[in-house]
Design a protein around this motif. Structure first.
Motif, PDB file in Angstrom:
ATOM      1  N   ASP A  20       8.470  -4.688 -16.901  1.00 50.10           N
ATOM      2  CA  ASP A  20       9.891  -5.050 -16.859  1.00 50.10           C
ATOM      3  C   ASP A  20      10.527  -4.938 -15.488  1.00 50.10           C
ATOM      4  O   ASP A  20      11.766  -4.994 -15.359  1.00 50.10           O
ATOM      5  CB  ASP A  20      10.689  -4.212 -17.866  1.00 50.10           C
ATOM      6  CG  ASP A  20      10.881  -2.770 -17.404  1.00 50.10           C
ATOM      7  OD1 ASP A  20      10.124  -2.309 -16.528  1.00 50.10           O
ATOM      8  OD2 ASP A  20      11.798  -2.113 -17.913  1.00 50.10           O
ATOM      9  N   GLY A  21       9.722  -4.763 -14.452  1.00 46.65           N
ATOM     10  CA  GLY A  21      10.280  -4.664 -13.110  1.00 46.65           C
ATOM     11  C   GLY A  21      11.126  -3.423 -12.885  1.00 46.65           C
ATOM     12  O   GLY A  21      11.924  -3.361 -11.954  1.00 46.65           O
ATOM     13  N   GLY A  22      10.973  -2.432 -13.761  1.00 49.77           N
ATOM     14  CA  GLY A  22      11.725  -1.187 -13.627  1.00 49.77           C
ATOM     15  C   GLY A  22      13.060  -1.165 -14.345  1.00 49.77           C
ATOM     16  O   GLY A  22      13.821  -0.210 -14.232  1.00 49.77           O
ATOM     17  N   ARG A  23      13.313  -2.183 -15.189  1.00 51.65           N
ATOM     18  CA  ARG A  23      14.632  -2.322 -15.797  1.00 51.65           C
ATOM     19  C   ARG A  23      15.042  -1.119 -16.646  1.00 51.65           C
ATOM     20  O   ARG A  23      16.184  -0.677 -16.607  1.00 51.65           O
ATOM     21  CB  ARG A  23      14.688  -3.583 -16.656  1.00 51.65           C
ATOM     22  CG  ARG A  23      16.037  -3.838 -17.309  1.00 51.65           C
ATOM     23  CD  ARG A  23      15.994  -5.074 -18.184  1.00 51.65           C
ATOM     24  NE  ARG A  23      15.910  -6.295 -17.425  1.00 51.65           N
ATOM     25  CZ  ARG A  23      16.982  -7.015 -17.056  1.00 51.65           C
ATOM     26  NH1 ARG A  23      18.191  -6.601 -17.343  1.00 51.65           N
ATOM     27  NH2 ARG A  23      16.811  -8.119 -16.377  1.00 51.65           N
ATOM     28  N   ILE A  24      14.111  -0.544 -17.413  1.00 55.82           N
ATOM     29  CA  ILE A  24      14.501   0.558 -18.300  1.00 55.82           C
ATOM     30  C   ILE A  24      14.133   1.926 -17.740  1.00 55.82           C
ATOM     31  O   ILE A  24      14.203   2.932 -18.444  1.00 55.82           O
ATOM     32  CB  ILE A  24      13.935   0.388 -19.724  1.00 55.82           C
ATOM     33  CG1 ILE A  24      12.407   0.468 -19.734  1.00 55.82           C
ATOM     34  CG2 ILE A  24      14.435  -0.901 -20.346  1.00 55.82           C
ATOM     35  CD1 ILE A  24      11.814   0.616 -21.140  1.00 55.82           C
ATOM     36  N   ALA A  25      13.727   1.976 -16.461  1.00 55.24           N
ATOM     37  CA  ALA A  25      13.341   3.260 -15.884  1.00 55.24           C
ATOM     38  C   ALA A  25      14.520   4.218 -15.752  1.00 55.24           C
ATOM     39  O   ALA A  25      14.362   5.430 -15.756  1.00 55.24           O
ATOM     40  CB  ALA A  25      12.689   3.041 -14.519  1.00 55.24           C
ATOM     41  N   GLY A  26      15.702   3.673 -15.593  1.00 57.87           N
ATOM     42  CA  GLY A  26      16.884   4.508 -15.430  1.00 57.87           C
ATOM     43  C   GLY A  26      17.962   3.732 -14.705  1.00 57.87           C
ATOM     44  O   GLY A  26      17.826   2.538 -14.423  1.00 57.87           O
ATOM     45  N   HIS A  27      19.045   4.393 -14.386  1.00 55.52           N
ATOM     46  CA  HIS A  27      20.149   3.751 -13.689  1.00 55.52           C
ATOM     47  C   HIS A  27      19.887   3.748 -12.193  1.00 55.52           C
ATOM     48  O   HIS A  27      19.680   4.815 -11.604  1.00 55.52           O
ATOM     49  CB  HIS A  27      21.468   4.480 -13.990  1.00 55.52           C
ATOM     50  CG  HIS A  27      21.851   4.431 -15.419  1.00 55.52           C
ATOM     51  ND1 HIS A  27      22.244   3.261 -16.045  1.00 55.52           N
ATOM     52  CD2 HIS A  27      21.892   5.398 -16.369  1.00 55.52           C
ATOM     53  CE1 HIS A  27      22.523   3.520 -17.318  1.00 55.52           C
ATOM     54  NE2 HIS A  27      22.313   4.808 -17.546  1.00 55.52           N
ATOM     55  N   PRO A  28      19.879   2.580 -11.541  1.00 55.87           N
ATOM     56  CA  PRO A  28      19.643   2.552 -10.105  1.00 55.87           C
ATOM     57  C   PRO A  28      20.818   3.148  -9.346  1.00 55.87           C
ATOM     58  O   PRO A  28      21.933   3.197  -9.823  1.00 55.87           O
ATOM     59  CB  PRO A  28      19.490   1.057  -9.799  1.00 55.87           C
ATOM     60  CG  PRO A  28      20.270   0.375 -10.895  1.00 55.87           C
ATOM     61  CD  PRO A  28      20.111   1.261 -12.110  1.00 55.87           C
ATOM     62  N   HIS A  80       5.008  -4.198 -23.466  1.00 56.17           N
ATOM     63  CA  HIS A  80       6.444  -4.350 -23.693  1.00 56.17           C
ATOM     64  C   HIS A  80       7.092  -5.085 -22.514  1.00 56.17           C
ATOM     65  O   HIS A  80       7.489  -4.449 -21.520  1.00 56.17           O
ATOM     66  CB  HIS A  80       7.087  -2.983 -23.884  1.00 56.17           C
ATOM     67  CG  HIS A  80       6.529  -2.209 -25.034  1.00 56.17           C
ATOM     68  ND1 HIS A  80       6.804  -2.532 -26.347  1.00 56.17           N
ATOM     69  CD2 HIS A  80       5.683  -1.142 -25.071  1.00 56.17           C
ATOM     70  CE1 HIS A  80       6.176  -1.687 -27.145  1.00 56.17           C
ATOM     71  NE2 HIS A  80       5.489  -0.834 -26.392  1.00 56.17           N
ATOM     72  N   PRO A  81       7.213  -6.398 -22.591  1.00 60.50           N
ATOM     73  CA  PRO A  81       7.850  -7.138 -21.501  1.00 60.50           C
ATOM     74  C   PRO A  81       9.358  -6.905 -21.472  1.00 60.50           C
ATOM     75  O   PRO A  81       9.994  -6.677 -22.501  1.00 60.50           O
ATOM     76  CB  PRO A  81       7.544  -8.606 -21.845  1.00 60.50           C
ATOM     77  CG  PRO A  81       6.446  -8.558 -22.872  1.00 60.50           C
ATOM     78  CD  PRO A  81       6.661  -7.283 -23.623  1.00 60.50           C
ATOM     79  N   GLY A  82       9.902  -6.988 -20.267  1.00 61.38           N
ATOM     80  CA  GLY A  82      11.343  -7.074 -20.108  1.00 61.38           C
ATOM     81  C   GLY A  82      11.748  -8.533 -20.149  1.00 61.38           C
ATOM     82  O   GLY A  82      11.207  -9.309 -20.932  1.00 61.38           O
ATOM     83  N   VAL A  83      12.681  -8.920 -19.302  1.00 62.34           N
ATOM     84  CA  VAL A  83      13.105 -10.317 -19.268  1.00 62.34           C
ATOM     85  C   VAL A  83      12.053 -11.121 -18.506  1.00 62.34           C
ATOM     86  O   VAL A  83      11.826 -10.905 -17.317  1.00 62.34           O
ATOM     87  CB  VAL A  83      14.477 -10.472 -18.601  1.00 62.34           C
ATOM     88  CG1 VAL A  83      14.888 -11.945 -18.596  1.00 62.34           C
ATOM     89  CG2 VAL A  83      15.515  -9.655 -19.348  1.00 62.34           C
ATOM     90  N   ILE A  84      11.400 -12.024 -19.211  1.00 61.32           N
ATOM     91  CA  ILE A  84      10.348 -12.862 -18.659  1.00 61.32           C
ATOM     92  C   ILE A  84      10.829 -14.307 -18.691  1.00 61.32           C
ATOM     93  O   ILE A  84      11.481 -14.733 -19.647  1.00 61.32           O
ATOM     94  CB  ILE A  84       9.038 -12.718 -19.462  1.00 61.32           C
ATOM     95  CG1 ILE A  84       8.640 -11.242 -19.583  1.00 61.32           C
ATOM     96  CG2 ILE A  84       7.914 -13.533 -18.826  1.00 61.32           C
ATOM     97  CD1 ILE A  84       8.331 -10.545 -18.274  1.00 61.32           C
ATOM     98  N   GLN A  85      10.498 -15.059 -17.683  1.00 59.13           N
ATOM     99  CA  GLN A  85      10.938 -16.436 -17.582  1.00 59.13           C
ATOM    100  C   GLN A  85      10.153 -17.320 -18.558  1.00 59.13           C
ATOM    101  O   GLN A  85       9.115 -17.875 -18.225  1.00 59.13           O
ATOM    102  CB  GLN A  85      10.784 -16.934 -16.147  1.00 59.13           C
ATOM    103  CG  GLN A  85      11.696 -16.211 -15.175  1.00 59.13           C
ATOM    104  CD  GLN A  85      11.431 -16.574 -13.726  1.00 59.13           C
ATOM    105  OE1 GLN A  85      10.301 -16.503 -13.255  1.00 59.13           O
ATOM    106  NE2 GLN A  85      12.467 -16.978 -13.024  1.00 59.13           N
ATOM    107  N   SER A 136       8.400  -5.201 -26.695  1.00 59.19           N
ATOM    108  CA  SER A 136       9.543  -5.562 -25.856  1.00 59.19           C
ATOM    109  C   SER A 136      10.147  -4.274 -25.325  1.00 59.19           C
ATOM    110  O   SER A 136       9.972  -3.199 -25.924  1.00 59.19           O
ATOM    111  CB  SER A 136      10.591  -6.315 -26.683  1.00 59.19           C
ATOM    112  OG  SER A 136      11.812  -6.439 -25.996  1.00 59.19           O
ATOM    113  N   THR A 137      10.894  -4.380 -24.235  1.00 63.61           N
ATOM    114  CA  THR A 137      11.671  -3.212 -23.820  1.00 63.61           C
ATOM    115  C   THR A 137      12.711  -2.858 -24.874  1.00 63.61           C
ATOM    116  O   THR A 137      13.223  -1.727 -24.887  1.00 63.61           O
ATOM    117  CB  THR A 137      12.354  -3.465 -22.467  1.00 63.61           C
ATOM    118  OG1 THR A 137      13.077  -4.696 -22.513  1.00 63.61           O
ATOM    119  CG2 THR A 137      11.337  -3.506 -21.345  1.00 63.61           C
ATOM    120  N   SER A 138      12.985  -3.789 -25.788  1.00 64.39           N
ATOM    121  CA  SER A 138      13.875  -3.488 -26.919  1.00 64.39           C
ATOM    122  C   SER A 138      13.239  -2.514 -27.906  1.00 64.39           C
ATOM    123  O   SER A 138      13.893  -2.083 -28.852  1.00 64.39           O
ATOM    124  CB  SER A 138      14.261  -4.778 -27.649  1.00 64.39           C
ATOM    125  OG  SER A 138      15.090  -5.575 -26.841  1.00 64.39           O
TER     126      SER A 138
END
Length: 240
Positions: A232-240, A178-183, A136-138
């Motif tokens: 994860d679609g870039g969720r944990i890459a950094g602050h947009p 490591h998935p992020g938020v998956i439906q 997980s991204t966690s």
């Protein structure tokens, strides 16, 4: 055209629904012999895919041994394991019940360990194999009121690297996705705890994860082991 997993025997835990079901469908489409293992009923999906269903509590070592023996007997080998089964319990350090904390670690961490342990002899007999642990991204960042889940997934990430080093001489590769938020039903139940849109502008789908898992199961990733693959679609890459 030869399919990417043609003739390979794969076990997918938590395979009756969500990401596991998507992985089972993707594996079957790529020519794998699939054993769907789950504590829930997976007979209907197995029938749909021409696969096998085997009941499994991932925290039970004896059930793991039975599962691996059945898959090896049915298909002649066990070439792939996807440690997909997992649970989440919400709560923080101050209020999470000890039993609940232990249960999350039993399923997510001990279950993953038992799976790797159970398939190793069979993969040695097959002269190699691929283990994919679903993290997980966690496993990279903390989250409020997710202390047990976060601990379990950091452990999965670390075990993946340790196992990759240990099993490499046996021809067994071990990687983590490591998935992020998956439906999935699990993320839907989490509600606003998993809200927010990743930089790519949408939530992930089980098929997004399955595509990466297929790659790691196939010979395309023959020189990849001990690696983290974030979906994860870039969720944990950094602050947009």
């Amino acid at each position: 055209m030869v399919k990417r997993l043609q003739g390979k025997s794969a076990i997918i835990t938590g395979g009756a629904s969500g990401m596991g079901a998507a992985e089972a469908r993707a594996f079957a489409a790529e020519g794998a012999h699939v054993t769907i293992a789950d504590i829930a009923s997976g007979e209907a999906l197995a029938e749909e895919l021409g696969a096998r269903f085997h009941p499994l509590d991932v925290t039970d070592a004896d059930q793991w041994q039975s599962l691996v023996a059945a898959a090896e007997e049915a298909y002649g080998s066990v070439d792939i394991l996807v440690n997909n089964a997992g649970i989440v319990t919400w709560g923080g350090v101050a209020d999470l019940d000890e039993a609940a904390f232990r249960r999350v670690l039993e399923v997510n961490t001990v279950g993953t360990f038992l799976g790797m342990q159970a398939v190793t002899p069979a993969m040695e007999r097959a002269s190699g194999g691929s283990i994919i642990n679903i993290g997980s991204t966690s496993a990279f960042v903390g989250g409020p009121r997710a202390v047990a889940y976060t601990a379990s997934k950091w452990a999965v990430r670390g075990m993946t690297k340790a196992a990759a080093l240990e099993l490499a001489p046996k021809g067994i590769r071990v990687n983590a996705v490591h998935p992020g938020v998956i439906q999935t039903p699990m993320s839907a139940a989490a509600g606003d705890r998993t809200s927010g849109t990743p930089p790519l502008g949408r939530l992930g789908t089980p098929a997004d994860v399955a595509a990466v898992v297929v790659h790691l199961a196939s010979d395309e990733s023959a020189f990849t082991t001990g690696a983290d693959h974030v979906v994860d679609g870039g969720r944990i890459a950094g602050h947009p």
